[in-house]
Design a protein around this motif. Structure first.
Motif, mmCIF file in Angstrom:
data_model
loop_
_atom_site.group_PDB
_atom_site.id
_atom_site.type_symbol
_atom_site.label_atom_id
_atom_site.label_comp_id
_atom_site.label_asym_id
_atom_site.label_seq_id
_atom_site.Cartn_x
_atom_site.Cartn_y
_atom_site.Cartn_z
ATOM 1 N N UNK A 13 3.957 13.441 -7.185
ATOM 2 C CA UNK A 13 3.089 13.297 -6.028
ATOM 3 C C UNK A 13 1.727 12.714 -6.333
ATOM 4 N N UNK A 14 1.173 13.004 -7.490
ATOM 5 C CA UNK A 14 -0.167 12.499 -7.800
ATOM 6 C C UNK A 14 -0.187 10.977 -7.969
ATOM 7 N N UNK A 15 0.979 10.376 -8.216
ATOM 8 C CA UNK A 15 1.046 8.932 -8.413
ATOM 9 C C UNK A 15 0.826 8.149 -7.118
ATOM 10 N N UNK A 16 0.982 8.797 -5.969
ATOM 11 C CA UNK A 16 0.889 8.074 -4.708
ATOM 12 C C UNK A 16 -0.431 8.289 -3.976
ATOM 13 N N UNK A 17 -1.305 9.108 -4.507
ATOM 14 C CA UNK A 17 -2.534 9.462 -3.805
ATOM 15 C C UNK A 17 -3.401 8.249 -3.505
ATOM 16 N N UNK A 18 -3.702 7.445 -4.484
ATOM 17 C CA UNK A 18 -4.552 6.262 -4.277
ATOM 18 C C UNK A 18 -3.837 5.250 -3.391
ATOM 19 N N UNK A 19 -2.557 5.086 -3.605
ATOM 20 C CA UNK A 19 -1.780 4.125 -2.824
ATOM 21 C C UNK A 19 -1.785 4.487 -1.341
ATOM 22 N N UNK A 20 -1.653 5.765 -1.015
ATOM 23 C CA UNK A 20 -1.701 6.201 0.382
ATOM 24 C C UNK A 20 -3.033 5.829 1.022
ATOM 25 N N UNK A 21 -4.115 6.023 0.304
ATOM 26 C CA UNK A 21 -5.436 5.696 0.826
ATOM 27 C C UNK A 21 -5.555 4.206 1.121
ATOM 28 N N UNK A 22 -5.067 3.385 0.226
ATOM 29 C CA UNK A 22 -5.134 1.928 0.415
ATOM 30 C C UNK A 22 -4.260 1.501 1.588
ATOM 31 N N UNK A 23 -3.051 2.031 1.680
ATOM 32 C CA UNK A 23 -2.166 1.668 2.782
ATOM 33 C C UNK A 23 -2.756 2.085 4.131
ATOM 34 N N UNK A 24 -3.383 3.253 4.173
ATOM 35 C CA UNK A 24 -4.050 3.690 5.397
ATOM 36 C C UNK A 24 -5.198 2.752 5.754
ATOM 37 N N UNK A 25 -5.981 2.392 4.763
ATOM 38 C CA UNK A 25 -7.118 1.491 4.982
ATOM 39 C C UNK A 25 -6.654 0.121 5.483
ATOM 40 N N UNK A 26 -5.541 -0.373 4.956
ATOM 41 C CA UNK A 26 -4.991 -1.672 5.349
ATOM 42 C C UNK A 26 -4.187 -1.579 6.651
ATOM 43 N N UNK A 27 -4.047 -0.346 7.173
ATOM 44 C CA UNK A 27 -3.278 -0.097 8.396
ATOM 45 C C UNK A 27 -1.827 -0.571 8.287
ATOM 46 N N UNK A 28 -1.239 -0.332 7.134
ATOM 47 C CA UNK A 28 0.164 -0.663 6.898
ATOM 48 C C UNK A 28 0.988 0.604 7.135
ATOM 49 N N UNK A 29 1.922 0.570 8.085
ATOM 50 C CA UNK A 29 2.769 1.750 8.307
ATOM 51 C C UNK A 29 3.697 1.982 7.115
ATOM 52 N N UNK A 30 3.843 3.224 6.713
ATOM 53 C CA UNK A 30 4.652 3.562 5.542
ATOM 54 C C UNK A 30 5.244 4.937 5.683
ATOM 55 N N UNK A 31 6.191 5.220 4.823
ATOM 56 C CA UNK A 31 6.801 6.533 4.735
ATOM 57 C C UNK A 31 7.082 6.817 3.274
ATOM 58 N N UNK A 32 6.664 7.985 2.804
ATOM 59 C CA UNK A 32 7.014 8.420 1.456
ATOM 60 C C UNK A 32 8.131 9.453 1.594
#
Length: 78
Positions: A13-32
């Motif tokens: 789980x710790x590997x996706x923390x920064x990536x989630x923030x960037x995807x949210x900032x870029x407004x890219x819809x995603x699902x983990x």
């Protein structure tokens, strides 16, 4: 969500923390997928297939660019 495609897989789980923030900032819809399951039982990550990042096909190239930027040798976040 059936049209979302797996772009990357992470073990913890710790590997996706920064990536989630960037995807949210870029407004890219995603699902983990499996994120909560693996946060409860991290040792079973391999059995569950890891945490799978799923995005819409239109966003695949941008998401891959973001992941490559995070994997640069001098940054190496993911």
């Amino acid at each position: 969500m059936t049209e979302f495609i797996t772009v990357a897989t992470f073990n913890y789980g710790h590997e996706i923390t920064v990536l989630k923030t960037i995807l949210d900032h870029e407004k890219i819809p995603y699902l983990f997928q499996n994120e909560n399951l693996i946060s409860i039982d991290p040792f079973a990550s391999i059995a569950y297939g890891g945490i799978q990042l799923k995005v819409h096909p239109n966003d695949i190239s941008r998401v891959k660019e973001i992941i490559e930027e995070l994997n640069r040798p001098n940054l190496n976040i993911i």
